[in-house]
Design an enzyme around this catalytic site. Structure first.
Site, PDB file in Angstrom:
ATOM      1  N   GLY A  12       0.813  -1.212   0.000  1.00  0.00           N
ATOM      2  CA  GLY A  12       0.000   0.000   0.000  1.00  0.00           C
ATOM      3  C   GLY A  12       0.847   1.263   0.000  1.00  0.00           C
ATOM      4  N   GLN A  13       0.167   2.394   0.062  1.00  0.00           N
ATOM      5  CA  GLN A  13       0.853   3.679   0.063  1.00  0.00           C
ATOM      6  C   GLN A  13       1.884   3.777   1.189  1.00  0.00           C
ATOM      7  OE1 GLN A  13      -0.937   8.033  -0.018  1.00  0.00           O
ATOM      8  NE2 GLN A  13      -1.025   7.279   2.078  1.00  0.00           N
ATOM      9  N   ASP A  14       1.435   3.597   2.432  1.00  0.00           N
ATOM     10  CA  ASP A  14       2.333   3.770   3.574  1.00  0.00           C
ATOM     11  C   ASP A  14       3.411   2.700   3.624  1.00  0.00           C
ATOM     12  OD1 ASP A  14       0.589   5.790   4.090  1.00  0.00           O
ATOM     13  OD2 ASP A  14      -0.051   5.064   6.056  1.00  0.00           O
ATOM     14  N   LEU A  81       0.651  -2.404   8.782  1.00  0.00           N
ATOM     15  CA  LEU A  81      -0.023  -1.413   7.938  1.00  0.00           C
ATOM     16  C   LEU A  81      -1.090  -2.072   7.069  1.00  0.00           C
ATOM     17  CD1 LEU A  81       3.162   0.542   6.734  1.00  0.00           C
ATOM     18  CD2 LEU A  81       1.833   0.874   8.823  1.00  0.00           C
ATOM     19  N   SER A  85      -8.486  -0.129   3.937  1.00  0.00           N
ATOM     20  CA  SER A  85      -8.064   1.221   4.320  1.00  0.00           C
ATOM     21  C   SER A  85      -9.002   2.342   3.902  1.00  0.00           C
ATOM     22  CB  SER A  85      -6.674   1.503   3.734  1.00  0.00           C
ATOM     23  OG  SER A  85      -6.687   1.390   2.323  1.00  0.00           O
ATOM     24  N   SER A 126      -5.811   5.428  13.413  1.00  0.00           N
ATOM     25  CA  SER A 126      -6.372   6.471  12.551  1.00  0.00           C
ATOM     26  C   SER A 126      -7.091   7.545  13.338  1.00  0.00           C
ATOM     27  CB  SER A 126      -7.354   5.839  11.550  1.00  0.00           C
ATOM     28  OG  SER A 126      -8.084   6.832  10.859  1.00  0.00           O
ATOM     29  N   GLU A 128      -9.732   8.689  12.468  1.00  0.00           N
ATOM     30  CA  GLU A 128     -11.151   8.360  12.374  1.00  0.00           C
ATOM     31  C   GLU A 128     -11.692   7.807  13.694  1.00  0.00           C
ATOM     32  OE1 GLU A 128     -13.537   8.498   9.868  1.00  0.00           O
ATOM     33  OE2 GLU A 128     -12.174   9.700   8.645  1.00  0.00           O
ATOM     34  N   TYR A 149     -14.875   1.481   9.708  1.00  0.00           N
ATOM     35  CA  TYR A 149     -13.414   1.608   9.679  1.00  0.00           C
ATOM     36  C   TYR A 149     -12.904   2.178  11.001  1.00  0.00           C
ATOM     37  CZ  TYR A 149      -8.818   3.484   8.357  1.00  0.00           C
ATOM     38  OH  TYR A 149      -7.486   3.790   8.309  1.00  0.00           O
ATOM     39  N   LYS A 153     -10.460   0.338  13.811  1.00  0.00           N
ATOM     40  CA  LYS A 153      -9.189   0.935  14.212  1.00  0.00           C
ATOM     41  C   LYS A 153      -9.158   1.206  15.717  1.00  0.00           C
ATOM     42  CE  LYS A 153      -6.644   1.389  10.466  1.00  0.00           C
ATOM     43  NZ  LYS A 153      -5.287   0.782  10.361  1.00  0.00           N
ATOM     44  N   HIS A 179      -3.496  11.356   5.162  1.00  0.00           N
ATOM     45  CA  HIS A 179      -2.196  11.628   4.551  1.00  0.00           C
ATOM     46  C   HIS A 179      -2.218  11.072   3.133  1.00  0.00           C
ATOM     47  CE1 HIS A 179      -2.173   7.961   6.926  1.00  0.00           C
ATOM     48  NE2 HIS A 179      -1.227   7.453   6.149  1.00  0.00           N
ATOM     49  N   ARG A 184      -1.862   6.944  -3.731  1.00  0.00           N
ATOM     50  CA  ARG A 184      -3.228   6.668  -3.305  1.00  0.00           C
ATOM     51  C   ARG A 184      -4.004   5.973  -4.425  1.00  0.00           C
ATOM     52  NH1 ARG A 184      -4.527   6.108   1.831  1.00  0.00           N
ATOM     53  NH2 ARG A 184      -4.845   8.014   3.018  1.00  0.00           N
TER      54      ARG A 184
END
Length: 327
Positions: A12-14, A81, A85, A126, A128, A149, A153, A179, A184
């Site tokens: 993924g991105q991270d 991670l 997501s 997160s 969130e 989500y 988390k 972020h 993405r």
């Protein structure tokens, strides 16, 4: 000897940006995918680091799979991670979201405890979790999540806290607010906005359909945020940290900057679509990242305007290379 890191969810991105950072620091980097033979490694290939990483097949929601990999790799640092997501997608897939986040986290923690490993563990939490913030959230602000989500988390956060206190694990949660980056996926609204603005400017599209654009978020730059993750595991004692810029902007502002970056008036192309509204959504999400600045010596350098322009620049560059990048 170099340290060895295991990144669960490296594609993924991270995960990709973190792998890049750790390689620069001289780490041996191992990453996981549910199927190492069939996984999409576009992000790692895009960053030019795919051939420097050892990929293992792991199903995070299967305890035995996690345990076997932990024993095999014997990492000094483990970064979780993985998981579904997307906040929006979590309303459509609440069970899969909870299993991929909360169940996966408890499996990793229990595997560490079972083996008696001294590995330092980072868990991706997160903003969130906080839900609606009446004032900038700190690490002591109560959780009131408003999405499947966020609920997942929050559950994972308390699992980490429990194992840290009950078993003395070096386990941290990074409470990351939004972020972004060119990595993405298209389903994220920020990439959707940037990509569509560039397509309209290139004559390949004519409109952008969005839901609620009055929401306010704290948007940071993903390549910087992975530095905070790493810093948490370099501390003498484990702790949890908010990672954010401390500045909140509306989605409308994000849209305006994206379109103005390609010399377009966004109001001529953006259409409000009630179908795209979520069952529940945060009006505003605000963060106070002072603890990270004080203890980790970490501070976000890129602000929302910089982030949008960097994403537009990358999208335009991808288009000039023969087509917009699809991820």
């Amino acid at each position: 000897m170099s340290k060895r890191a295991l990144i669960i969810g490296i594609t993924g991105q991270d995960g990709s940006y973190l792998a890049e950072l750790l390689l620069k620091k001289g780490y041996e980097v191992y990453g996981t995918s549910r199927d190492a033979q069939m996984a999409n490694f576009r992000n790692l290939i895009h960053l030019g680091i795919h051939d420097r990483i050892v990929i293992e097949s792991v199903a995070p929601n299967d305890f035995r799979s996690v345990l076997q990999t932990l024993i095999k790799v014997e990492p000094d640092e483990l970064y979780n991670l993985s998981g579904q997501s997307s906040v929006g997608l979590s309303f459509q897939q609440p069970v899969e979201t909870f299993e991929s986040i909360a169940v996966a986290t408890i499996n990793i923690l229990e595997a560490i405890r079972f083996v008696g490993s001294q590995v330092k563990f980072y868990n991706a939490c997160s903003g969130e979790c906080f839900g609606e913030t009446q004032q900038p959230a700190t690490e002591d602000t109560l959780f009131r999540p408003t999405s499947p989500y966020g609920v997942a988390k929050a559950a994972a956060f308390w699992q980490v806290s429990n194992y840290r206190e009950a078993y003395g694990l070096f386990a941290c949660s990074g409470i990351l607010f939004n972020h972004e980056s060119p990595l993405r996926p298209d389903r994220f609204v920020t990439r959707k906005i940037v990509k569509t603005a560039c397509r309209i400017a290139d004559g390949k599209d004519s409109q952008l359909r969005l839901g609620n654009i009055s929401i306010r978020r704290d948007w940071g730059w993903a390549p910087e945020y992975v530095g905070a993750m790493w810093s948490m595991l370099q501390q003498e004692n484990p702790d949890d940290y908010i990672v954010a810029t401390g500045q909140t902007h509306s989605l409308g502002e994000f849209i305006e900057i994206a379109f103005s970056s390609v010399n377009l008036d966004w109001q001529k192309f953006v259409i409000n679509d009630p179908v795209l509204y979520r069952p529940s959504d945060l009006v505003s999400s605000e963060a106070n990242p002072r603890k990270a600045a004080k203890n980790l010596n970490w501070k976000a350098e890129s602000k929302m305007v910089d982030i949008v322009r960097m994403m537009v620049k990358e999208e335009l560059a991808a288009g000039s290379r023969g087509g917009l990048v699809e991820r």
